[in-house]
Design a protein around this motif. Structure first.
Motif, PDB file in Angstrom:
ATOM      1  N   ALA A  92       0.816  -1.221   0.000  1.00  0.00           N
ATOM      2  CA  ALA A  92       0.000   0.000   0.000  1.00  0.00           C
ATOM      3  C   ALA A  92       0.849   1.271   0.000  1.00  0.00           C
ATOM      4  O   ALA A  92       0.418   2.322   0.449  1.00  0.00           O
ATOM      5  N   ASN A  93       2.089   1.141  -0.479  1.00  0.00           N
ATOM      6  CA  ASN A  93       2.988   2.283  -0.585  1.00  0.00           C
ATOM      7  C   ASN A  93       3.811   2.079  -1.861  1.00  0.00           C
ATOM      8  O   ASN A  93       4.749   1.278  -1.884  1.00  0.00           O
ATOM      9  N   ALA A  94       3.448   2.762  -2.926  1.00  0.00           N
ATOM     10  CA  ALA A  94       4.054   2.526  -4.233  1.00  0.00           C
ATOM     11  C   ALA A  94       5.565   2.721  -4.229  1.00  0.00           C
ATOM     12  O   ALA A  94       6.306   1.936  -4.837  1.00  0.00           O
ATOM     13  N   LYS A  95       6.042   3.755  -3.551  1.00  0.00           N
ATOM     14  CA  LYS A  95       7.483   4.018  -3.520  1.00  0.00           C
ATOM     15  C   LYS A  95       8.214   2.884  -2.818  1.00  0.00           C
ATOM     16  O   LYS A  95       9.269   2.424  -3.279  1.00  0.00           O
ATOM     17  N   ARG A  96       7.663   2.419  -1.695  1.00  0.00           N
ATOM     18  CA  ARG A  96       8.290   1.303  -0.977  1.00  0.00           C
ATOM     19  C   ARG A  96       8.243   0.029  -1.814  1.00  0.00           C
ATOM     20  O   ARG A  96       9.225  -0.721  -1.878  1.00  0.00           O
ATOM     21  N   ASP A  97       7.119  -0.226  -2.483  1.00  0.00           N
ATOM     22  CA  ASP A  97       7.006  -1.425  -3.306  1.00  0.00           C
ATOM     23  C   ASP A  97       8.031  -1.425  -4.427  1.00  0.00           C
ATOM     24  O   ASP A  97       8.651  -2.453  -4.728  1.00  0.00           O
ATOM     25  N   ASP A  98       8.232  -0.273  -5.042  1.00  0.00           N
ATOM     26  CA  ASP A  98       9.235  -0.178  -6.102  1.00  0.00           C
ATOM     27  C   ASP A  98      10.629  -0.491  -5.569  1.00  0.00           C
ATOM     28  O   ASP A  98      11.425  -1.155  -6.243  1.00  0.00           O
ATOM     29  N   HIS A  99      10.920  -0.029  -4.356  1.00  0.00           N
ATOM     30  CA  HIS A  99      12.217  -0.318  -3.752  1.00  0.00           C
ATOM     31  C   HIS A  99      12.355  -1.805  -3.437  1.00  0.00           C
ATOM     32  O   HIS A  99      13.409  -2.404  -3.662  1.00  0.00           O
ATOM     33  N   LEU A 100      11.291  -2.404  -2.951  1.00  0.00           N
ATOM     34  CA  LEU A 100      11.331  -3.832  -2.622  1.00  0.00           C
ATOM     35  C   LEU A 100      11.563  -4.692  -3.860  1.00  0.00           C
ATOM     36  O   LEU A 100      12.121  -5.793  -3.759  1.00  0.00           O
ATOM     37  N   ARG A 101      11.196  -4.193  -5.021  1.00  0.00           N
ATOM     38  CA  ARG A 101      11.380  -4.958  -6.253  1.00  0.00           C
ATOM     39  C   ARG A 101      12.805  -4.882  -6.781  1.00  0.00           C
ATOM     40  O   ARG A 101      13.189  -5.669  -7.648  1.00  0.00           O
ATOM     41  N   THR A 102      13.593  -3.952  -6.268  1.00  0.00           N
ATOM     42  CA  THR A 102      14.953  -3.758  -6.769  1.00  0.00           C
ATOM     43  C   THR A 102      15.908  -4.811  -6.217  1.00  0.00           C
ATOM     44  O   THR A 102      15.560  -5.634  -5.379  1.00  0.00           O
ATOM     45  N   ALA A 103      17.161  -4.722  -6.679  1.00  0.00           N
ATOM     46  CA  ALA A 103      18.200  -5.646  -6.231  1.00  0.00           C
ATOM     47  C   ALA A 103      18.504  -5.499  -4.739  1.00  0.00           C
ATOM     48  O   ALA A 103      19.114  -6.387  -4.142  1.00  0.00           O
ATOM     49  N   ASP A 104      18.072  -4.407  -4.127  1.00  0.00           N
ATOM     50  CA  ASP A 104      18.266  -4.252  -2.678  1.00  0.00           C
ATOM     51  C   ASP A 104      17.493  -5.307  -1.891  1.00  0.00           C
ATOM     52  O   ASP A 104      17.909  -5.683  -0.790  1.00  0.00           O
ATOM     53  N   PHE A 105      16.362  -5.757  -2.456  1.00  0.00           N
ATOM     54  CA  PHE A 105      15.512  -6.704  -1.740  1.00  0.00           C
ATOM     55  C   PHE A 105      15.190  -7.921  -2.616  1.00  0.00           C
ATOM     56  O   PHE A 105      15.995  -8.835  -2.719  1.00  0.00           O
ATOM     57  N   PHE A 106      14.040  -7.960  -3.256  1.00  0.00           N
ATOM     58  CA  PHE A 106      13.624  -9.164  -3.982  1.00  0.00           C
ATOM     59  C   PHE A 106      14.304  -9.353  -5.332  1.00  0.00           C
ATOM     60  O   PHE A 106      14.342 -10.462  -5.861  1.00  0.00           O
ATOM     61  N   ASN A 107      14.807  -8.269  -5.918  1.00  0.00           N
ATOM     62  CA  ASN A 107      15.477  -8.351  -7.212  1.00  0.00           C
ATOM     63  C   ASN A 107      14.600  -9.125  -8.214  1.00  0.00           C
ATOM     64  O   ASN A 107      14.991 -10.161  -8.767  1.00  0.00           O
ATOM     65  N   VAL A 108      13.403  -8.610  -8.452  1.00  0.00           N
ATOM     66  CA  VAL A 108      12.435  -9.339  -9.258  1.00  0.00           C
ATOM     67  C   VAL A 108      12.878  -9.519 -10.710  1.00  0.00           C
ATOM     68  O   VAL A 108      12.399 -10.432 -11.393  1.00  0.00           O
ATOM     69  N   ALA A 109      13.762  -8.677 -11.186  1.00  0.00           N
ATOM     70  CA  ALA A 109      14.246  -8.829 -12.555  1.00  0.00           C
ATOM     71  C   ALA A 109      15.038 -10.126 -12.704  1.00  0.00           C
ATOM     72  O   ALA A 109      14.961 -10.807 -13.736  1.00  0.00           O
ATOM     73  N   LYS A 110      15.787 -10.480 -11.671  1.00  0.00           N
ATOM     74  CA  LYS A 110      16.603 -11.696 -11.712  1.00  0.00           C
ATOM     75  C   LYS A 110      15.865 -12.893 -11.126  1.00  0.00           C
ATOM     76  O   LYS A 110      16.041 -14.026 -11.590  1.00  0.00           O
ATOM     77  N   PHE A 111      15.030 -12.654 -10.117  1.00  0.00           N
ATOM     78  CA  PHE A 111      14.306 -13.739  -9.448  1.00  0.00           C
ATOM     79  C   PHE A 111      12.804 -13.420  -9.448  1.00  0.00           C
ATOM     80  O   PHE A 111      12.249 -13.002  -8.431  1.00  0.00           O
TER      81      PHE A 111
END
Length: 196
Positions: free
Chosen positions: A82-101
């Motif tokens: 429920a926080n778009a900015k936080r969700d975008d950060h969580l998707r990065t390589a800092d956390f879930f790295n969704v591009a790779k995983f």
């Protein structure tokens, strides 16, 4: 932050209802009526979130419960706090790295019935490129006889809190030190009987 696939999951683990369904039946997760949510402590309280895109299949063998199985897949990019900015950060390589995983997955390896409406499912949980065994405890919600005859079945799935450090999530990320390591999951899965 991370949940499972718990899946989850994984969640995922409706195969325990072997006494209330016919042999060798298949069920599909109904994501519109299911929830895979999580919460994690942080500096100023608790952060809550969920995954909105996931799928799963439960194969049930009534005569041989131990041969039943569950597989589930969560799309990591569907994280929603429920926080778009936080969700975008969580998707990065800092956390879930969704591009790779892009996917979080659970694949059962053992099914055990523990009561009339309960069971345990052990399997491999993979997130952020790391695979670890977890055990899901499942409980049938509602009447077993109705679940046996009806088109759907609903389950509550629980597991011990997951540690994001076990999966390398958030290590070294800016601000990660203010986020708790343990993540608690809240999972309810509704599954629909597949046509034969």
């Amino acid at each position: 932050m991370k949940p499972s696939r718990l899946l989850l999951a994984l969640g995922l683990s409706l195969a325990i209802g072997v006494s209330s369904v016919h042999a060798n039946e298949s069920f599909k997760f109904d994501s519109a009526h299911s929830t895979i949510a999580f919460k994690v402590g942080q500096l100023l309280g608790t952060a809550k979130g969920k995954f909105t895109k996931f799928s799963g299949t439960i194969e049930v063998d009534r005569d041989h419960p131990e041969k039943s199985s569950v597989v589930a897949t969560i799309q990591a990019a569907s994280i929603d706090t429920a926080n778009a900015k936080r969700d975008d950060h969580l998707r990065t390589a800092d956390f879930f790295n969704v591009a790779k995983f892009p996917e979080i997955t659970f694949k059962s390896s053992r099914v055990k019935r523990t009561g009339t409406n309960t069971g345990e499912i052990t399997g491999d949980f993979t997130m952020h490129g790391v695979t670890r065994p977890i055990t899901l405890k499942v409980e049938l919600l509602g009447d077993p006889e109705s679940a046996a005859k009806g088109p759907t079945t609903r389950w509550r799935v629980t597991t011990a809190p997951l540690k994001r450090s076990d999966f390398g999530i958030g290590q070294g990320a800016t601000g990660a030190g203010t986020i708790g390591d343990e993540v608690t999951l809240t999972i309810e899965i509704e599954a629909t009987r597949s046509p034969k």
